[in-house]
Design a protein around this motif. Sequence first.
Motif, PDB file in Angstrom:
ATOM      1  N   LYS A 232      43.509 -14.687 -28.437  1.00 41.60           N
ATOM      2  CA  LYS A 232      42.487 -13.952 -27.699  1.00 41.60           C
ATOM      3  C   LYS A 232      43.010 -13.601 -26.311  1.00 41.60           C
ATOM      4  O   LYS A 232      43.733 -14.370 -25.697  1.00 41.60           O
ATOM      5  CB  LYS A 232      41.209 -14.787 -27.592  1.00 41.60           C
ATOM      6  CG  LYS A 232      40.449 -14.907 -28.900  1.00 41.60           C
ATOM      7  CD  LYS A 232      39.079 -15.525 -28.680  1.00 41.60           C
ATOM      8  CE  LYS A 232      38.258 -15.533 -29.963  1.00 41.60           C
ATOM      9  NZ  LYS A 232      36.890 -16.063 -29.724  1.00 41.60           N
ATOM     10  N   LYS A 233      42.599 -12.457 -25.819  1.00 43.15           N
ATOM     11  CA  LYS A 233      43.041 -12.028 -24.490  1.00 43.15           C
ATOM     12  C   LYS A 233      42.258 -12.717 -23.379  1.00 43.15           C
ATOM     13  O   LYS A 233      42.762 -12.868 -22.254  1.00 43.15           O
ATOM     14  CB  LYS A 233      42.936 -10.507 -24.366  1.00 43.15           C
ATOM     15  CG  LYS A 233      43.921  -9.777 -25.278  1.00 43.15           C
ATOM     16  CD  LYS A 233      43.751  -8.281 -25.204  1.00 43.15           C
ATOM     17  CE  LYS A 233      44.827  -7.561 -26.026  1.00 43.15           C
ATOM     18  NZ  LYS A 233      44.809  -7.966 -27.456  1.00 43.15           N
ATOM     19  N   SER A 234      41.051 -13.150 -23.670  1.00 42.07           N
ATOM     20  CA  SER A 234      40.265 -13.881 -22.672  1.00 42.07           C
ATOM     21  C   SER A 234      39.247 -14.764 -23.370  1.00 42.07           C
ATOM     22  O   SER A 234      38.873 -14.503 -24.522  1.00 42.07           O
ATOM     23  CB  SER A 234      39.553 -12.925 -21.701  1.00 42.07           C
ATOM     24  OG  SER A 234      38.553 -12.189 -22.367  1.00 42.07           O
ATOM     25  N   VAL A 235      38.812 -15.800 -22.664  1.00 41.51           N
ATOM     26  CA  VAL A 235      37.793 -16.689 -23.202  1.00 41.51           C
ATOM     27  C   VAL A 235      36.995 -17.307 -22.053  1.00 41.51           C
ATOM     28  O   VAL A 235      37.562 -17.774 -21.065  1.00 41.51           O
ATOM     29  CB  VAL A 235      38.414 -17.796 -24.092  1.00 41.51           C
ATOM     30  CG1 VAL A 235      39.449 -18.630 -23.331  1.00 41.51           C
ATOM     31  CG2 VAL A 235      37.336 -18.691 -24.678  1.00 41.51           C
ATOM     32  N   LEU A 236      35.684 -17.253 -22.169  1.00 40.61           N
ATOM     33  CA  LEU A 236      34.784 -17.923 -21.235  1.00 40.61           C
ATOM     34  C   LEU A 236      34.467 -19.298 -21.790  1.00 40.61           C
ATOM     35  O   LEU A 236      34.136 -19.424 -22.976  1.00 40.61           O
ATOM     36  CB  LEU A 236      33.485 -17.126 -21.064  1.00 40.61           C
ATOM     37  CG  LEU A 236      33.583 -15.813 -20.285  1.00 40.61           C
ATOM     38  CD1 LEU A 236      32.360 -14.948 -20.576  1.00 40.61           C
ATOM     39  CD2 LEU A 236      33.685 -16.089 -18.794  1.00 40.61           C
ATOM     40  N   VAL A 237      34.574 -20.333 -20.966  1.00 41.43           N
ATOM     41  CA  VAL A 237      34.351 -21.702 -21.437  1.00 41.43           C
ATOM     42  C   VAL A 237      33.348 -22.396 -20.527  1.00 41.43           C
ATOM     43  O   VAL A 237      33.571 -22.499 -19.310  1.00 41.43           O
ATOM     44  CB  VAL A 237      35.663 -22.517 -21.460  1.00 41.43           C
ATOM     45  CG1 VAL A 237      35.412 -23.892 -22.074  1.00 41.43           C
ATOM     46  CG2 VAL A 237      36.746 -21.777 -22.234  1.00 41.43           C
ATOM     47  N   GLY A 238      32.274 -22.854 -21.088  1.00 35.65           N
ATOM     48  CA  GLY A 238      31.260 -23.553 -20.299  1.00 35.65           C
ATOM     49  C   GLY A 238      29.939 -23.552 -21.017  1.00 35.65           C
ATOM     50  O   GLY A 238      29.857 -23.236 -22.213  1.00 35.65           O
ATOM     51  N   ASN A 239      28.896 -23.903 -20.298  1.00 29.50           N
ATOM     52  CA  ASN A 239      27.552 -23.916 -20.866  1.00 29.50           C
ATOM     53  C   ASN A 239      26.775 -22.717 -20.310  1.00 29.50           C
ATOM     54  O   ASN A 239      27.299 -21.614 -20.262  1.00 29.50           O
ATOM     55  CB  ASN A 239      26.898 -25.262 -20.571  1.00 29.50           C
ATOM     56  CG  ASN A 239      27.609 -26.413 -21.272  1.00 29.50           C
ATOM     57  OD1 ASN A 239      27.897 -26.331 -22.468  1.00 29.50           O
ATOM     58  ND2 ASN A 239      27.920 -27.474 -20.552  1.00 29.50           N
ATOM     59  N   LYS A 240      25.589 -22.933 -19.840  1.00 25.94           N
ATOM     60  CA  LYS A 240      24.740 -21.819 -19.404  1.00 25.94           C
ATOM     61  C   LYS A 240      25.290 -21.103 -18.164  1.00 25.94           C
ATOM     62  O   LYS A 240      24.910 -19.966 -17.878  1.00 25.94           O
ATOM     63  CB  LYS A 240      23.318 -22.298 -19.140  1.00 25.94           C
ATOM     64  CG  LYS A 240      23.197 -23.319 -18.014  1.00 25.94           C
ATOM     65  CD  LYS A 240      21.751 -23.766 -17.859  1.00 25.94           C
ATOM     66  CE  LYS A 240      21.610 -24.779 -16.724  1.00 25.94           C
ATOM     67  NZ  LYS A 240      20.193 -25.204 -16.542  1.00 25.94           N
TER      68      LYS A 240
END
Length: 265
Positions: A232-240
């Motif tokens: 993947k070129k980007s990924v957001l990691v976290g909760n709300k």
Amino acid sequence: MKNEFKNKVVWIIGASSGIGAELAIQLNKLGAFVILSARKHKELLAVQSSLEFPSESMVVEMDLEQSELFESLAQKIVDKKGKIDFLFNNGGVSQRGNARDTSIAIDRRIMEINYFGNIALTKAVLPYMITKKSGHIVVISSIAGKFGFFLRSAYSASKHALQGFYESLLLEEAEHNINVTIAYPGKINTPISMSALTADGKANGKMDHNQATGMPVEVCVKKILVAVSKKKKSVLVGNKEILPVYIKRFSPKLFWKIIKNQSPT
């Protein structure tokens, strides 16, 4: 997750704690040979001793403010292992200070570490990946690389700069089969706030509530590695806390209403 890391040589920057240390643990368990780098030699040795296969690792002490040494360090690793398959650019420093109180010297230092140190290391490693026509550069950015936030003006700026650089790089180096993944972690339970620079350049020395109650670092790293294995070129990691990224895109007015009420720590 398909194991893309078995028998690969993986260089991890910022491996002495937090996300970097956990990357070393999980990648070593997946069968990679991991090179652990950071300024703190003692902490690196502690991480190395905690690995499931410590013999499949190597400690290379380095400082992101000493970019003149990066080419020789990269050559040292290639001489030892013959290649560098993955570079995890995770090293950096956070910030806890208002822009109005922070001297330009501190702004420059944060940019030197988080941006110039980061890309200088990539430029030292890139020729080996180009020669091999294979490689993957993973950049650990931050949710602050998607929007500005309280007490993080220089930090956020450095992370925004990384996005511009690496999105350009992934386009340029696709012809050499080199992949780039930019990870944007949100609130993750790591000690990053402890070493964050205050307006006077000193270490913050406090654990933010947002970090203490954040996503476990083990979960964060697993999500990052899944994204990397899928190229993947980007990924957001976290909760709300990652939701404002989407809100800003589709409803900027609502974004600014929400973000101004968020706790900076």
